[in-house]
Write an enzyme that holds these catalytic residues in place. Structure first.
Site, PDB file in Angstrom:
ATOM      1  N   PHE A 146      -4.425   3.505 -15.221  1.00  0.00           N
ATOM      2  CA  PHE A 146      -4.548   4.299 -13.997  1.00  0.00           C
ATOM      3  C   PHE A 146      -4.294   3.385 -12.809  1.00  0.00           C
ATOM      4  O   PHE A 146      -5.034   2.443 -12.562  1.00  0.00           O
ATOM      5  CB  PHE A 146      -5.920   4.963 -13.835  1.00  0.00           C
ATOM      6  CG  PHE A 146      -5.971   5.798 -12.589  1.00  0.00           C
ATOM      7  CD1 PHE A 146      -5.516   7.118 -12.595  1.00  0.00           C
ATOM      8  CD2 PHE A 146      -6.409   5.269 -11.383  1.00  0.00           C
ATOM      9  CE1 PHE A 146      -5.520   7.885 -11.421  1.00  0.00           C
ATOM     10  CE2 PHE A 146      -6.410   6.022 -10.210  1.00  0.00           C
ATOM     11  CZ  PHE A 146      -5.965   7.336 -10.239  1.00  0.00           C
ATOM     12  N   ASP A 231      -4.273  -5.346 -11.294  1.00  0.00           N
ATOM     13  CA  ASP A 231      -4.819  -4.252 -10.492  1.00  0.00           C
ATOM     14  C   ASP A 231      -6.339  -4.340 -10.563  1.00  0.00           C
ATOM     15  O   ASP A 231      -6.962  -3.864 -11.512  1.00  0.00           O
ATOM     16  CB  ASP A 231      -4.319  -2.897 -11.010  1.00  0.00           C
ATOM     17  CG  ASP A 231      -4.850  -1.734 -10.169  1.00  0.00           C
ATOM     18  OD1 ASP A 231      -5.817  -1.951  -9.396  1.00  0.00           O
ATOM     19  OD2 ASP A 231      -4.327  -0.620 -10.303  1.00  0.00           O
ATOM     20  N   LYS A 260     -10.340  -0.003  -2.759  1.00  0.00           N
ATOM     21  CA  LYS A 260     -11.694   0.541  -2.912  1.00  0.00           C
ATOM     22  C   LYS A 260     -12.744  -0.250  -2.127  1.00  0.00           C
ATOM     23  O   LYS A 260     -12.871  -0.072  -0.932  1.00  0.00           O
ATOM     24  CB  LYS A 260     -12.014   0.674  -4.402  1.00  0.00           C
ATOM     25  CG  LYS A 260     -11.115   1.740  -5.052  1.00  0.00           C
ATOM     26  CD  LYS A 260     -11.683   2.364  -6.300  1.00  0.00           C
ATOM     27  CE  LYS A 260     -10.931   3.641  -6.639  1.00  0.00           C
ATOM     28  NZ  LYS A 260     -10.009   3.511  -7.754  1.00  0.00           N
TER      29      LYS A 260
HETATM   30  C1  LIG Z   1      -8.606   4.037  -7.717  1.00  0.00           C
HETATM   31  C2  LIG Z   1      -7.573   3.171  -8.317  1.00  0.00           C
HETATM   32  C3  LIG Z   1      -6.279   3.101  -7.800  1.00  0.00           C
HETATM   33  C4  LIG Z   1      -5.809   4.006  -6.673  1.00  0.00           C
HETATM   34  O1  LIG Z   1      -6.518   3.834  -5.504  1.00  0.00           O
HETATM   35  P1  LIG Z   1      -6.452   4.993  -4.374  1.00  0.00           P
HETATM   36  O2  LIG Z   1      -7.158   4.374  -3.204  1.00  0.00           O
HETATM   37  O3  LIG Z   1      -7.151   6.182  -4.925  1.00  0.00           O
HETATM   38  O4  LIG Z   1      -5.009   5.242  -4.107  1.00  0.00           O
HETATM   39  C5  LIG Z   1      -5.397   2.219  -8.373  1.00  0.00           C
HETATM   40  N1  LIG Z   1      -5.763   1.445  -9.391  1.00  0.00           N
HETATM   41  C6  LIG Z   1      -6.991   1.477  -9.937  1.00  0.00           C
HETATM   42  C7  LIG Z   1      -7.333   0.570 -11.079  1.00  0.00           C
HETATM   43  C8  LIG Z   1      -7.939   2.355  -9.423  1.00  0.00           C
HETATM   44  O5  LIG Z   1      -9.140   2.431  -9.983  1.00  0.00           O
END
Ligand SMILES: *Cc1c(COP(=O)(O)O)cnc(C)c1O
Length: 411
Positions: A146, A231, A260
């Site tokens: 994700f 990520d 985040k």
């Molecule tokens: C939440 C998340 C994203 C996307 O972040 P948004 O601010 O919702 O665009 C990307 N990668 C990971 C691992 C995430 O948990």
């Protein structure tokens, strides 16, 4: 007409359902106020927040230092655009780069934008530095990843709900099983510019890869002249008991993708952090964002970096996380099939014969604990790192009570 306490929640939900696109299925809780690890709903009920905005609230709701930083900045300047300099930008970039042990920072707003930025930088690096023929750059990603919701990012999602119906899809991605370094080795070719991974897969259900995986990927990427993009949008900034989840294997990726918690739960702040030889490939005009690196975001981001620099939150996540996982492990076989995670982050697979994750979360909410299901029978616990041991124990007690309750009803 007066609104009784009873129906304030119902009214809030009714208006939202009538007036908004249904791209979410929220639990029936309407929050009006929050502080630390606790939220209060429009009817005055209190809940312990065990989701923490999918880790955007690692420092809790309205952390006094973060609110003070935001307030001070609100009284000075909030937006300049990148057409001009402002006095929070350089300090934010320097302080975040130092926290990550890197040269440079490229600030954006949302996580998806950080991922998109990482993809663009990796491709540019591939053409300019590695010498990949134009238009042929390939990025290796993992199954059940994700990374966000843009059309390019969902192009390499393996979740049909996230992907189906949104094509045509962006080419240039190769998908391999998560946790298998040999699969990455086999997938690397002459046109491979990057491997993009979550060090722990969050949305997939808090999937921790086998020990040695991240280190093996790091080694492979170095040997084959491929960038390692981590990520850490959900796993980073204290959640797992370290500043970055990669730290647990002493792995330093080429690019950290952050988001985040970087915005402290106050404003959206994301960033790509890397060294000059990689992030330096971008020239003026090739990438940008109207809001990226704005004064308010930078002021809050600086306050977040200051909190992380103390190490206090990482230590809390580590110590309380050990306690949490000890307690959760004891539930396996008792309505719980498996528990995974690290630090204050847990994916709990509920016995599907007993209940769905959604049903468990609804019952937890009724007992004052907010958590969120993911993928059928998994629930995720990720309380703010300011939670204390008694609160954590109480939350686990509520889960135990819910499991007993459903077991009794199903018997
Ligand atoms: C939440 C998340 C994203 C996307 O972040 P948004 O601010 O919702 O665009 C990307 N990668 C990971 C691992 C995430 O948990």
């Amino acid at each position: 007409m007066s609104v009784t306490a009873e129906n304030a929640t119902r009214q809030v939900i009714a208006l939202a359902e009538e007036s908004s696109a249904h791209n979410y299925h929220p639990l029936p809780v309407a929050i009006a106020h929050a502080e630390g690890a606790w939220v209060t709903d429009v009817d005055g009920r209190r809940y312990l927040d065990c989701l923490a905005g999918y880790s955007a609230l690692n420092f809790g709701h309205r952390h006094p230092d973060l609110i003070a930083a935001a307030r001070a900045q609100l009284d000075r300047v909030t937006l300049t655009s990148r057409a001009f300099h402002h006095d929070q930008f350089g300090p934010f970039c320097r302080e975040l780069a130092d926290l990550a042990g890197k040269d440079l920072v490229l600030p954006m707003n949302t996580g998806a934008e950080a991922v998109e930025t990482g993809i663009k930088v990796a491709r540019k690096w591939g053409y300019q530095v590695k010498g990949v023929p134009d238009g042929q750059a390939t990025i290796i990603v993992a199954e059940n990843n994700f990374h966000g919701r843009t059309t390019t990012i969902i192009s390499f999602s393996t979740d049909p709900v996230a992907r189906d119906g949104f094509g045509p899809y962006t080419p240039g991605f190769k998908i391999v099983p998560y946790g298998d370094a040999e699969a990455i080795e086999r997938a690397i070719g002459d046109t491979t510019v990057a491997v993009l991974l979550e060090p722990i897969q969050g949305e997939a259900g808090v999937i921790v890869p086998p020990p040695g995986y991240l280190a093996a990927v790091r080694k492979l990427c170095t040997e084959r002249n491929v960038l390692f993009l981590a990520d850490e949008i959900q796993s980073g900034l204290g959640r797992t008991g370290a500043t970055f989840a990669c730290d647990h294997e002493d792995v330093e990726p080429d690019l950290y993708l952050l988001g985040k918690a970087l915005g402290g739960g106050v404003v959206p702040v994301s960033a790509v952090v890397g060294d000059r030889d990689v992030l330096g490939v971008l020239k003026p005009g090739e990438h940008g964002s109207t809001f990226g690196g704005n004064p308010l975001a930078c002021a809050v981001g600086r306050a977040v970096v200051r909190l992380l620099a103390t190490g206090e939150y990482q230590a809390r996540a580590r110590e309380l996380g050990e306690h949490l996982h000890e307690r959760l492990a004891a539930l396996v076989g008792d309505g719980v099939v498996e528990v995974r995670g690290r630090g204050l982050w847990a994916g709990i697979d509920i016995d599907p014969a007993l209940a769905t994750g959604r049903e468990i979360c609804e019952r937890l909410a009724a007992r004052g604990v907010l958590a969120k299901d993911t993928h059928g029978s998994t629930i995720r616990l990720a309380p703010p790192l300011v939670v204390d041991k008694d609160e954590l124990d109480w939350a686990v007690d509520q889960l135990v009570a819910v499991l007993r309750e459903v077991a009794r009803e199903r018997a």
